[in-house]
Motif scaffolding. Structure first.
Motif, PDB file in Angstrom:
ATOM      1  N   VAL A   2      -3.592 -42.164  -5.869  1.00  0.00           N
ATOM      2  CA  VAL A   2      -5.099 -42.418  -6.285  1.00  0.00           C
ATOM      3  C   VAL A   2      -5.132 -41.157  -7.139  1.00  0.00           C
ATOM      4  O   VAL A   2      -4.725 -40.039  -6.593  1.00  0.00           O
ATOM      5  N   LEU A   4      -8.553 -38.996  -9.069  1.00  0.00           N
ATOM      6  CA  LEU A   4      -9.957 -38.833  -9.145  1.00  0.00           C
ATOM      7  C   LEU A   4     -10.180 -38.245 -10.265  1.00  0.00           C
ATOM      8  O   LEU A   4      -9.535 -37.247 -10.494  1.00  0.00           O
ATOM      9  N   ALA A  24     -12.403 -43.214  -8.663  1.00  0.00           N
ATOM     10  CA  ALA A  24     -11.060 -43.430  -8.104  1.00  0.00           C
ATOM     11  C   ALA A  24     -10.253 -44.526  -8.897  1.00  0.00           C
ATOM     12  O   ALA A  24     -10.799 -45.387  -8.785  1.00  0.00           O
ATOM     13  N   VAL A  97     -12.095 -38.399  -1.727  1.00  0.00           N
ATOM     14  CA  VAL A  97     -11.943 -39.909  -1.210  1.00  0.00           C
ATOM     15  C   VAL A  97     -10.934 -40.272  -0.309  1.00  0.00           C
ATOM     16  O   VAL A  97      -9.730 -39.529  -0.580  1.00  0.00           O
ATOM     17  N   TYR A 110      -7.751 -37.867  -0.975  1.00  0.00           N
ATOM     18  CA  TYR A 110      -7.546 -37.292  -2.423  1.00  0.00           C
ATOM     19  C   TYR A 110      -8.783 -36.544  -2.487  1.00  0.00           C
ATOM     20  O   TYR A 110      -9.641 -36.692  -2.320  1.00  0.00           O
TER      21      TYR A 110
END
Length: 121
Positions: A2, A4, A24, A97, A110
């Motif tokens: 992931v 961001l 995200a 997140v 993350y």
């Protein structure tokens, strides 16, 4: 994995407003936490506002009444609307997140790269 992406920081005068955004992207099955933290050099990273799986947000004492956290679930995006800004709000703000990538999978945290907020008096 992931990633961001943060945006919305900048320089404003006291009493002004900013809206931070954090998007995200990647392999996301579900999101269990979306939050904003602040950290200056030499200081601890401090929670500003967050959502967990609950729809009820949590705010720091300094943020409550002035800042509003919101989210767009369809876009995997979390926002921080910052009103009535004060010089003491000056800091680097980080999006956090926590996600799972598949059903009943482990949780991974993350962090965004940080966006600078500067409030002049």
């Amino acid at each position: 994995q992931v990633q961001l992406v943060e945006s919305g920081g900048g320089l404003v005068q006291a009493g002004g407003s900013l809206r931070l955004s954090c998007v995200a992207s990647g392999t996301i099955f579900s999101i269990s936490k979306m939050a904003w933290y602040r950290q200056a050099l030499g200081n601890e990273r401090e929670l500003v506002a967050m959502f967990t799986t609950s729809d009820t947000p949590v705010y720091s004492d300094s943020a409550k009444g002035r800042f509003t956290i919101s989210r767009d679930n369809a876009k995997n995006t979390v926002y921080l609307q910052m009103n009535s800004l004060k010089p003491e709000d000056t800091d680097t703000y980080y999006c956090n997140v926590v996600v799972s990538e598949f059903a009943r999978g482990p949780l991974y945290s993350y962090w965004g790269p940080g966006t600078q907020v500067t409030v002049s008096s």
